[in-house]
Enzyme design. Structure first.
Site, mmCIF file in Angstrom:
data_model
loop_
_atom_site.group_PDB
_atom_site.id
_atom_site.type_symbol
_atom_site.label_atom_id
_atom_site.label_comp_id
_atom_site.label_asym_id
_atom_site.label_seq_id
_atom_site.Cartn_x
_atom_site.Cartn_y
_atom_site.Cartn_z
ATOM 1 N N ASN A 194 -12.370 6.010 6.244
ATOM 2 C CA ASN A 194 -11.300 6.345 7.190
ATOM 3 C C ASN A 194 -11.577 7.591 8.014
ATOM 4 O OD1 ASN A 194 -8.329 6.541 8.151
ATOM 5 N ND2 ASN A 194 -8.647 8.459 7.019
ATOM 6 N N SER A 218 -10.527 1.106 15.382
ATOM 7 C CA SER A 218 -9.516 1.489 16.362
ATOM 8 C C SER A 218 -9.522 0.466 17.487
ATOM 9 C CB SER A 218 -9.825 2.877 16.938
ATOM 10 O OG SER A 218 -9.000 3.163 18.047
ATOM 11 N N ALA A 241 -17.454 4.300 21.719
ATOM 12 C CA ALA A 241 -18.768 3.843 21.269
ATOM 13 C C ALA A 241 -18.865 3.837 19.750
ATOM 14 C CB ALA A 241 -19.849 4.740 21.859
ATOM 15 N N VAL A 284 -18.198 14.002 4.781
ATOM 16 C CA VAL A 284 -19.061 12.824 4.805
ATOM 17 C C VAL A 284 -19.950 12.766 6.039
ATOM 18 C CG1 VAL A 284 -17.539 11.461 3.340
ATOM 19 C CG2 VAL A 284 -17.248 11.378 5.826
ATOM 20 N N TYR A 292 -15.772 8.178 21.273
ATOM 21 C CA TYR A 292 -14.911 7.489 20.313
ATOM 22 C C TYR A 292 -14.973 5.981 20.517
ATOM 23 C CZ TYR A 292 -10.771 6.923 17.321
ATOM 24 O OH TYR A 292 -9.895 6.577 16.310
ATOM 25 N N SER A 344 -6.556 13.024 2.934
ATOM 26 C CA SER A 344 -5.555 14.066 2.687
ATOM 27 C C SER A 344 -4.426 14.078 3.704
ATOM 28 C CB SER A 344 -6.229 15.445 2.661
ATOM 29 O OG SER A 344 -6.818 15.738 3.921
#
Length: 261
Positions: free
Chosen positions: A95, A148, A170, A69, A168, A20
């Site tokens: 994503n 990333s 990891a 999710v 993040y 979104s």
């Protein structure tokens, strides 16, 4: 087959989590523009409906399913709704993501759990369910995991864009490895799995952080600018298309060259 047709996604069904806003929205836009029927998934109904309205105004075939999710109990109903509506899925884009900022020595369990549940547990569980119920029986599919550059290595607080992002780092590193392992396991089933790995991509969600590091970061980016949605959507559409049918298990880095500098 003519080269142009290799990129055509007409009548392909794609699902984009976190679709979104931000990078997810741009990817949904890109897939739609190539002819795909796109289902966007996110937690907030208001943002979903706004995104559907904007994309539909361009003449695109798009709809929304509200789901989180990161919550195990919401995965099966999401896939149920997808199957009821479309009967199949050609492209899954994992994503949805989140972050928690704290020094590693003080990183709270709650922050670690949140980041892992959204960035790696959710993609694993959704991919498992879609694989079991749709892609493996159909012996076809494309899975695009949004990683990333933070998953490629550490980035201390003394570096541009550096921060206390250990969870993040990891989680995205795990997602990159998940891609490679699944690509090998599901390759014989004609299911391709790749990671699209963005660097500094301008989004509203990251605007404050990006503004704080813009000057020093751009000085290290060989192409001399932050990326945009335009830089992401084409790569996603490529990975979803027949043009990429012999590519699997790869991490495609879209960062203006900063990881090479």
């Amino acid at each position: 087959m003519p080269t142009k047709r290799l990129f055509d996604l007409t009548n392909k069904v794609a699902l984009v989590t976190g679709g979104s806003t931000g990078i997810g929205y741009e990817i949904a836009d890109g897939l739609c523009s190539m002819g795909a029927r796109v289902v966007i998934v996110a937690r907030k109904e208001e943002r979903l409906q706004r995104a559907v309205k904007e994309l539909s105004s361009k003449g695109y075939d798009v709809e929304a399913i509200r789901a989180d999710v990161s919550q195990t109990e919401e995965i099966a109903p999401l896939v149920d709704a997808l199957i009821e509506k479309h009967g199949t899925l050609d492209v899954l884009v994992n994503n949805a993501g989140t972050n928690w900022i704290a020094p590693a020595q003080d990183y709270p369990d709650a922050g670690w759990t949140k980041v892992m549940s959204v960035c790696i547990d959710g993609p694993f569980r959704l991919t498992r369910e879609i694989g079991k119920r749709i892609m493996i029986p159909g012996r076809k599919g494309r899975i695009i995991n949004i990683g990333s550059t933070a998953g490629l290595g550490g980035n201390g607080t003394g570096q541009t864009g550096g921060g206390h992002f250990i969870g993040y780092h990891a989680a995205k590193g795990a997602l990159h490895s998940f891609t490679r392992g699944l690509a090998v396991e599901w390759g014989p089933l004609n299911i391709a799995v790749n990671t699209l790995c963005p660097g500094f991509i301008e989004t509203k969600a990251a605007a404050a952080f990006q503004t704080s590091v813009r000057e020093s970061a751009i000085g290290q980016i060989p192409l001399g600018r932050f990326g945009s949605g335009e830089d992401i959507k084409g790569v996603a559409a490529f990975l979803a298309s027949d043009a990429a049918c012999y590519i699997t298990g790869q991490t495609i880095v879209v960062d203006g060259g900063i990881s090479a500098n």
